[in-house]
Design an enzyme around this catalytic site. Structure first.
Site, short mmCIF file in Angstrom:
data_model
loop_
_atom_site.label_atom_id
_atom_site.label_comp_id
_atom_site.label_asym_id
_atom_site.label_seq_id
_atom_site.Cartn_x
_atom_site.Cartn_y
_atom_site.Cartn_z
CD GLU A 115 74.51 -57.34 -38.60
OE1 GLU A 115 74.67 -57.98 -37.75
OE2 GLU A 115 75.40 -56.54 -39.04
CD GLU A 116 78.32 -54.83 -38.71
OE1 GLU A 116 78.19 -54.68 -37.58
OE2 GLU A 116 79.13 -55.93 -39.50
CG ASP A 174 76.38 -61.83 -39.99
OD1 ASP A 174 77.55 -61.75 -40.36
OD2 ASP A 174 75.72 -61.09 -39.18
CG HIS A 216 82.97 -54.89 -36.62
ND1 HIS A 216 82.55 -55.01 -35.54
CD2 HIS A 216 82.18 -55.51 -37.68
CE1 HIS A 216 81.39 -55.40 -35.68
NE2 HIS A 216 81.27 -55.99 -37.12
#
Length: 354
Positions: free
Chosen positions: A217-218, A245, A323
């Site tokens: 997904e990233e 998410d 992140h």
């Protein structure tokens, strides 16, 4: 046409560009959402008709079924599952060896849980392989209706990323998106494959329920694009998709809420999600938009399937740790997460039995 060393990146519905890896990493650092459309997965099935779903529910009607099941949600179990997932792998980046191992771990966990299903519940688990090392994982609880009955999908992504060093940087990904990944595991393990749900199903003809953990997904919604394209190509009917998410961060001093996205989603399914929040969450809902390609629901919407998306807070108040190496369980509210788990249960049950 392809360009060696470059990827075709969509920054909006009308803006596509060839970009090198360092440019794509730059998008991650700037928190710019994008879709990697190099392989033209969804474009290749654009001419095919998506299954036109019948109308979804408009209000909650299965409280007598949902509430006993949701009462089995265990904060200690949520804590244990997410702690193991977020500490066992340095990163779950989709191109990394540890990202592939994380996908295998989720597959193994799902297989283990499938063995604990009630005798009258059929559960299957498979890996959806990709051109990169990390696989997506799909678990399915069979319904008692026709084999081709429209499926109800609960989805999340299993990968994580350190935006400073995607390949080798520490990326526990507890909030993004480990806690949403565990919604599937917790929901399956403690609710839908054990009593009281299976005996209740004998009174209905439930639709099948699937749990999707997407790879990459990233990297631009890579795994979900391939899964969705495969479903559309095969003519698999989908009743509705709920994407989760980032559902674990609750900032101190803020009013607790369930955020419901209003863009790149199905309006009717989103209204139903609000009704579920009002019935089952114990807190209110807030509307917001997240823009182009902000999570995997966008792949389903682009392909013409109905999807909805729930999120932890309004964007200015969402987790500042994603992140980074400190997106760990110390920065997650498991009580907040439990509310999303109960909503996932409610969505699965209400949609399956409707």
């Amino acid at each position: 046409m392809t360009r060696q060393g470059f990827r075709r990146i969509a920054l909006s519905e009308t803006d596509e560009r060839w970009m090198a890896e360092d440019q794509i990493i730059g998008l991650l650092r700037q928190k710019i959402h994008f879709m990697d459309v190099t392989d033209r997965d969804l474009e290749s099935v654009a001419s095919l008709k998506a299954y036109k779903a019948e109308d979804c529910p408009t209000s909650a009607s299965k409280q007598s079924v949902v509430l006993p099941i949701a009462g089995n949600v265990s904060v200690p179990a949520l804590t244990s599952w997410l702690t193991e997932l977020s500490t066992s792998f340095k990163t779950r980046y989709y191109q990394s060896p540890s990202g592939a191992k994380a996908s295998q771990w989720i597959f193994d966990q799902a297989k283990h849980l499938a063995k604990k299903a009630a005798a009258n519940v059929k559960v299957s688990v498979k890996q959806f392989e990709h051109p990169w090392p990390q696989s997506s994982v799909i678990a399915r609880i069979e319904g008692e209706d026709a084999a081709d009955a429209p499926v109800v999908v609960l989805s999340a992504h299993l990968d994580s990323v350190n935006h400073q060093n995607p390949w080798f940087g520490q990326s526990p990904g507890a909030d993004d998106d480990g806690k949403a990944s565990l919604l599937g595991g917790e929901t399956r393990a403690r609710t839908l494959i054990r009593p009281p749900f299976p005996p209740i199903c004998s009174l209905y003809k439930p639709r099948p329920i699937e749990f999707h953990w997407y790879a990459g997904e990233e990297g631009g919604l890579l795994g979900s694009q391939k899964v969705v394209a495969a479903y559309k190509r095969a003519g698999i009917p989908v009743f509705g998709v709920l994407q989760s998410d980032m559902t674990g961060y609750f900032p101190s001093g803020e009013t607790e809420t369930i955020v419901v996205m209003t863009d790149f989603v199905d309006p009717a399914l989103t209204r139903f999600l609000k009704a579920l929040v009002e019935t089952y969450a114990g807190v209110g809902w807030t509307e917001t938009s997240c823009g182009f390609a902000c999570s995997d629901h966008a792949s389903w919407t682009k392909a013409g399937f109905p999807s909805a998306f729930m999120f932890e807070s309004e964007f200015p108040a969402s987790s500042p740790y994603v992140h980074t190496p400190v997106d760990d369980v110390s920065n997650v509210s498991f009580e907040h997460m439990a509310k999303f788990t109960k909503l996932a249960i409610a969505f699965a049950v209400e949609m399956s039995l409707f």
